[in-house]
Design an enzyme around this catalytic site. Structure first.
Site, PDB file in Angstrom:
ATOM      1  N   ASP A  95       0.796  -1.229   0.000  1.00 39.56           N
ATOM      2  CA  ASP A  95       0.000   0.000   0.000  1.00 39.56           C
ATOM      3  C   ASP A  95       0.831   1.283   0.000  1.00 39.56           C
ATOM      4  O   ASP A  95       0.451   2.284  -0.581  1.00 39.56           O
ATOM      5  CB  ASP A  95      -0.947   0.022   1.214  1.00 39.56           C
ATOM      6  CG  ASP A  95      -0.210  -0.229   2.529  1.00 39.56           C
ATOM      7  OD1 ASP A  95       1.027  -0.361   2.509  1.00 39.56           O
ATOM      8  OD2 ASP A  95      -0.873  -0.307   3.583  1.00 39.56           O
ATOM      9  N   HIS A  96       2.010   1.243   0.625  1.00 39.68           N
ATOM     10  CA  HIS A  96       2.755   2.487   0.824  1.00 39.68           C
ATOM     11  C   HIS A  96       3.550   2.934  -0.400  1.00 39.68           C
ATOM     12  O   HIS A  96       3.942   4.096  -0.477  1.00 39.68           O
ATOM     13  CB  HIS A  96       3.729   2.332   1.996  1.00 39.68           C
ATOM     14  CG  HIS A  96       3.086   2.479   3.336  1.00 39.68           C
ATOM     15  ND1 HIS A  96       2.100   1.638   3.786  1.00 39.68           N
ATOM     16  CD2 HIS A  96       3.289   3.383   4.336  1.00 39.68           C
ATOM     17  CE1 HIS A  96       1.730   2.018   4.995  1.00 39.68           C
ATOM     18  NE2 HIS A  96       2.433   3.069   5.349  1.00 39.68           N
ATOM     19  N   ASP A 160       3.382  -0.978  11.689  1.00 43.87           N
ATOM     20  CA  ASP A 160       2.890   0.327  11.272  1.00 43.87           C
ATOM     21  C   ASP A 160       2.223   0.939  12.484  1.00 43.87           C
ATOM     22  O   ASP A 160       1.511   0.255  13.221  1.00 43.87           O
ATOM     23  CB  ASP A 160       1.886   0.188  10.125  1.00 43.87           C
ATOM     24  CG  ASP A 160       1.557   1.544   9.538  1.00 43.87           C
ATOM     25  OD1 ASP A 160       2.125   1.874   8.489  1.00 43.87           O
ATOM     26  OD2 ASP A 160       0.751   2.276  10.140  1.00 43.87           O
ATOM     27  N   ARG A 448      -1.855  12.415  10.158  1.00 48.14           N
ATOM     28  CA  ARG A 448      -0.608  13.125  10.476  1.00 48.14           C
ATOM     29  C   ARG A 448      -0.508  14.369   9.623  1.00 48.14           C
ATOM     30  O   ARG A 448      -0.878  14.358   8.452  1.00 48.14           O
ATOM     31  CB  ARG A 448       0.607  12.243  10.174  1.00 48.14           C
ATOM     32  CG  ARG A 448       0.611  11.014  11.014  1.00 48.14           C
ATOM     33  CD  ARG A 448       2.011  10.570  11.374  1.00 48.14           C
ATOM     34  NE  ARG A 448       1.848   9.712  12.523  1.00 48.14           N
ATOM     35  CZ  ARG A 448       2.226   8.436  12.554  1.00 48.14           C
ATOM     36  NH1 ARG A 448       2.848   7.903  11.538  1.00 48.14           N
ATOM     37  NH2 ARG A 448       2.005   7.723  13.630  1.00 48.14           N
ATOM     38  N   SER A 643       5.881   7.368  13.343  1.00 44.59           N
ATOM     39  CA  SER A 643       5.826   6.069  12.684  1.00 44.59           C
ATOM     40  C   SER A 643       6.552   4.963  13.446  1.00 44.59           C
ATOM     41  O   SER A 643       7.344   5.198  14.354  1.00 44.59           O
ATOM     42  CB  SER A 643       6.437   6.243  11.307  1.00 44.59           C
ATOM     43  OG  SER A 643       7.068   5.087  10.882  1.00 44.59           O
ATOM     44  N   ARG A 645       8.579   2.961  11.784  1.00 46.94           N
ATOM     45  CA  ARG A 645       9.693   2.568  10.915  1.00 46.94           C
ATOM     46  C   ARG A 645      10.990   2.383  11.696  1.00 46.94           C
ATOM     47  O   ARG A 645      11.507   3.304  12.305  1.00 46.94           O
ATOM     48  CB  ARG A 645       9.856   3.590   9.777  1.00 46.94           C
ATOM     49  CG  ARG A 645      10.138   4.988  10.240  1.00 46.94           C
ATOM     50  CD  ARG A 645      10.050   5.975   9.072  1.00 46.94           C
ATOM     51  NE  ARG A 645       8.666   6.266   8.749  1.00 46.94           N
ATOM     52  CZ  ARG A 645       8.211   7.432   8.314  1.00 46.94           C
ATOM     53  NH1 ARG A 645       9.046   8.431   8.107  1.00 46.94           N
ATOM     54  NH2 ARG A 645       6.937   7.616   8.047  1.00 46.94           N
TER      55      ARG A 645
HETATM   56  C1  MIC Z   1       2.982   6.494   8.609  1.00 49.02           C
HETATM   57  O1  MIC Z   1       1.785   6.725   8.662  1.00 49.02           O
HETATM   58  O2  MIC Z   1       3.842   7.288   9.023  1.00 49.02           O
HETATM   59  C2  MIC Z   1       3.447   5.184   8.042  1.00 49.02           C
HETATM   60  C3  MIC Z   1       4.111   5.443   6.769  1.00 49.02           C
HETATM   61  O3  MIC Z   1       2.328   4.365   7.792  1.00 49.02           O
HETATM   62  C4  MIC Z   1       4.388   4.553   9.049  1.00 49.02           C
HETATM   63  C5  MIC Z   1       5.068   3.347   8.608  1.00 49.02           C
HETATM   64  C6  MIC Z   1       6.246   3.583   7.774  1.00 49.02           C
HETATM   65  O4  MIC Z   1       7.042   4.459   8.056  1.00 49.02           O
HETATM   66  O5  MIC Z   1       6.435   2.791   6.849  1.00 49.02           O
HETATM   67  C7  MIC Z   1       3.769   4.264  10.403  1.00 49.02           C
HETATM   68  O6  MIC Z   1       2.874   4.948  10.783  1.00 49.02           O
HETATM   69  O7  MIC Z   1       4.265   3.390  11.129  1.00 49.02           O
HETATM   70 FE1  SF4 Z   2      -0.821   4.699   5.032  1.00 46.24          FE
HETATM   71 FE2  SF4 Z   2       0.221   5.423   7.400  1.00 46.24          FE
HETATM   72 FE3  SF4 Z   2      -1.221   7.124   5.927  1.00 46.24          FE
HETATM   73 FE4  SF4 Z   2      -2.399   5.121   7.060  1.00 46.24          FE
HETATM   74  S1  SF4 Z   2      -1.379   6.795   8.117  1.00 46.24           S
HETATM   75  S2  SF4 Z   2      -2.723   5.809   4.976  1.00 46.24           S
HETATM   76  S3  SF4 Z   2      -0.869   3.513   6.916  1.00 46.24           S
HETATM   77  S4  SF4 Z   2       0.749   6.240   5.419  1.00 46.24           S
END
Ligand code: MIC
Ligand code: SF4
Length: 759
Positions: A95-96, A160, A448, A643, A645
């Site tokens: 998805d990302h 995630d 976010r 995140s 990550r």
């Molecule tokens: C996000 O919303 O910041 C992400 C991208 O989904 C991350 C995961 C990532 O960095 O791959 C998360 O929330 O953990």
């Molecule tokens: Fe994707 Fe993270 Fe955004 Fe949700 S918050 S849509 S998991 S990047």
């Protein structure tokens, strides 16, 4: 099969007995979170010893879920654990990595091309080790998990931070780093500090423009981005039972923004209805049979203050729609005060882009309610004044809303439907803008809104609201508009007012989908080969990190002293960098490039103590590493928020940073650092942050007696020849200290696997 009913049946058979035993042992009524936690202990433990916020406890989660950007690193680690198959049901979701540019079909095709190598790698690892695989286009991890895998009373970890979304179906679902996921898939226990409990009592009933999103926007305003740290947020009260399962999921999802470990709602009719409509009637029947165990005990609901560490009460009948932002998700504005705030702060009033969707807000209810606003644009002859995009959360929802005609309403209003993926939410957005440096405003229904998060532009003021409010703003194109009270000028020159949104909790004619994008693991795993080319720019097999040298760590160069907010987006930026998530050396070139240097208020410009020159953070770290020197990073409050990550921990480890010393940490990031063999330290006296000078050379002392609860000493050698020592705290337990000594948690697993293979 989309879900593992046998596993769930077993969980439900054991759950009542485990909960009763726990209640007897603890000797008091239990909250729902406690019930689910107790039912998932890894081994029998003395329950009276669980002090909230203090003791680490081992759990046995039922499931693991991973998304493509974090799964690569998680699976690269799992592959070293020496297991033939995963020990618990696990899935990977693509998805990302899909960039939003022109629209669903073209963007998906482009992603399939650019990410071919990574998708093939993930698909073959899933095939070989027994994981379910959701192909690109199937949807965003949290939405797909809610539709297929989440179940009341279960426990799941996911790589995630928005994994807690599944709390909308009464699950304890927690975001973790890839190393944690790899451990659980290898059959090991998963460790968490026994959480504190925050109770949110919801009274009254939402109406009109107010949506579930407004509950969490309000809670974020009360608790702030740090307020939920180390805590599970449990919602209860008659107001809770009035919210759809997907609305509950929105609230739990965005609990990540207050740092909560996870959030949870008690099982009720709305969850049962959602399970049934997503073809899981069997789970609904099982859950109905043990309903009282899937909710907090009645005594807890009657006197919450006795059982929760903190209780917040929100009257939904009085709750206004909210808009949060800019730059942080906890700056909460009730809509009646938002216009005033926009003017007072000089935020750009003109709204340029409105975006709905994401894992947080793309349920059938969300889409139908916001589409009812879009429909009014047509009926009342209004034109959208801002660009408008829709990112559906899953193919199931997209297919169904298209079939039911909702997407047409967006189309008529001028909206563009993007692929079922994260897209702009994670900076995977090729935004068209004349001048990327100018101040501008956007509004999203995402979760976010940190600086540069969506489009990479520092001047973008991003606000967060419910999909229906975002849609109304798209029509107005102006942030000082209040859809509840104000009128809009239509194409006929008349002033018209928007009616309240209306929608359906669940599709009246049922969900349907043609291709859910699922690949079941291979019947014969031995026939599957996982190949990683040594020339690859996207994937790199991992080399073990070196073990601790057995002495105090001396002579560390200060790499950066970060000022203010330093989220994982500052430490390891996403967007264009997502393509390197499977290649540690390449992605390390983004390390801390978003962090603000305390000494010059610039990003990615730090002093190289060896040359006296200023340069990028990653290059400076590489220079120290090449000279055989370690380095240290100093940071402010809630360092590593955001995140899950683990790249934010692995990159510094790879580039020779030995310790991160901050005022406070966000939970997932702190654990990620420990897992990778780093020292995660906090100032015993926060004022000592001021003592760190740009040219400092730093020693960490006391490591030969490194023990739980015992502080360490940090010695600062200043350039003027003076030195001073400060006390630093840590939260390492015995086992985590072993990770540090071994160089990383994985080194221990690898050692054990090797020993087992030799026997
Ligand atoms: C996000 O919303 O910041 C992400 C991208 O989904 C991350 C995961 C990532 O960095 O791959 C998360 O929330 O953990
Ligand atoms: Fe994707 Fe993270 Fe955004 Fe949700 S918050 S849509 S998991 S990047």
């Amino acid at each position: 099969m989309a879900f593992d009913i046998e596993m769930i049946r077993k969980v439900y058979e054991e759950l009542p007995g485990k909960i009763e035993a726990a209640r007897n042992e603890v000797g008091r009524p239990l909250t729902l979170a406690e019930k689910v936690l107790f039912a998932h202990l890894h081994t029998d433990m003395k329950l009276q010893n669980f002090e909230r916020g203090v003791h680490y406890v081992d759990f046995a989660p039922d499931r693991v879920a991973m998304q493509d950007a974090t799964a690569q690193m998680a699976l690269l680690q799992f592959m070293q654990a020496g297991r033939p198959q995963v020990a618990v049901p696990s899935t990977v979701h693509c998805d990302h990595l899909i960039q939003a540019k022109t629209g669903a079909a073209e963007d998906l095709n482009a992603a399939l091309n650019t990410n071919k190598e990574v998708y093939e790698f993930l698909a073959s690892v899933c095939n070989k080790y027994g994981l379910g695989f959701r192909k690109p286009g199937a949807g965003i991890i949290h939405q797909v998990v809610l539709e297929n895998y989440a179940f009341p009373g279960g426990m799941m970890i996911g790589t995630d931070s928005h994994t807690p979304n599944a709390g909308g179906l009464g699950m304890i679902a927690i975001g973790v780093g890839g190393a944690d996921a790899s451990d659980v898939m290898a059959g090991l226990a998963w460790e968490l500090k026994w959480p504190k409990l925050i109770g949110v009592k919801l009274t009254g009933k939402m109406s009109g423009w107010t949506a579930p999103k407004d509950i969490i926007l309000k809670v974020a305003g009360i608790l702030t981005v740090k307020g939920g740290t180390g805590a599970i947020v449990e919602y209860f009260g008659e107001g809770a039972d009035g919210i759809s399962a997907t609305g509950k999921a929105t609230i739990c999802n965005m609990g990540a923004e207050i740092g909560a470990t996870c959030s949870i709602f008690g099982y009720d009719d709305r969850m049962s209805a959602y399970l049934k409509s997503t073809e899981r009637e069997d789970i609904a029947v099982l859950a109905d049979g043990i309903k009282e165990h899937l909710r907090a005990d009645p005594q807890v609901i009657a006197a919450p203050k006795k059982y929760f560490d903190e209780v917040i009460e929100i009257n939904l009948s009085e709750l206004e729609p909210h808009v949060n932002g800019p730059y942080t998700p906890d700056l909460a504005w009730p809509i009646s005060r938002f216009a005033e705030a926009v003017k007072a702060n000089n935020w750009p009033e003109k709204l340029e882009v409105a975006l709905i969707g994401s894992c947080t807000n793309s349920s059938y209810e969300d889409i139908s309610r916001s589409a009812s606003i879009a429909q009014q644009a047509v009926d009342k002859n209004l034109k959208a004044k801002a660009e408008f995009t829709i990112s559906p959360g899953s193919e199931l929802v997209r297919y169904t809303v298209e079939k039911d005609g909702w997407l047409k309403a967006y189309d008529n209003m001028g909206g563009i439907v993007m692929a079922n993926a994260c897209g702009p939410c994670i900076g995977q957005w090729a935004r068209h803008i004349d001048d990327p440096s100018r101040k501008n405003s956007i509004i999203t229904s995402f979760n976010r809104n940190f600086a540069k998060r969506n489009d990479g532009f520092p001047g973008t003021h991003a606000f967060v609201a419910s999909p229906e409010i975002v849609t109304a703003f798209a029509l107005a194109g102006d942030l000082t508009f209040n859809p509840l009270t104000d009128t809009l000028l239509n194409e006929d020159g008349q002033q018209v007012k928007l009616d309240e949104p209306k929608g359906y909790e669940l599709p009246p004619k049922g969900f349907s989908v043609e291709d859910p994008g699922y690949q079941a693991p291979a019947e014969d795993p031995s026939s599957v080969q996982v190949l990683v080319s040594p020339e690859s720019q996207r994937l790199q097999l991992l080399e073990p990190f070196p073990a601790w040298e057995g002495t105090d760590i001396k002579g560390l160069r200060l790499l950066i002293k970060a000022r203010g907010k330093c989220t994982t987006d500052h430490i390891s930026m996403a967007g264009p960098w997502l393509k390197f998530r499977g290649h540690l050396d390449n992605i390390s070139n983004n390390m801390l490039i978003g962090a603000l240097n305390y000494f010059n208020d610039s990003t990615d410009k730090v002093k190289n103590q060896l040359t006296g020159e200023y340069g990028p953070v990653p290059a400076t770290a590489r220079a120290y590493k090449a000279a055989g020197l370690g380095s240290i990073v100093v940071g402010d409050e809630n360092y590593g928020e955001g995140s899950s990550r683990e790249h934010a921990a692995m990159e510094p480890r790879h580039l020779g940073v030995r310790a991160i010393l901050v005022k406070s940490f966000a939970r997932i990031h702190e654990t990620n650092l420990k897992k990778q063999g780093m020292l995660a330290l906090t100032f015993a006296h926060k004022e000592d942050y001021e003592k760190i000078l740009e040219d400092d050379i730093i020693d960490i002392e006391g490591l030969n007696h490194f023990a739980p609860g015992t502080p360490l000493t940090v010695l600062l050698h200043h350039a003027d020849g003076t030195s001073e020592s400060i006390i630093v705290n840590h939260t390492y337990n015995e086992q985590q200290i072993e990770w540090f000594k071994a160089g990383a948690a994985l080194n221990i697993i690898r050692r054990n696997a090797l020993a087992a293979a030799q026997q």
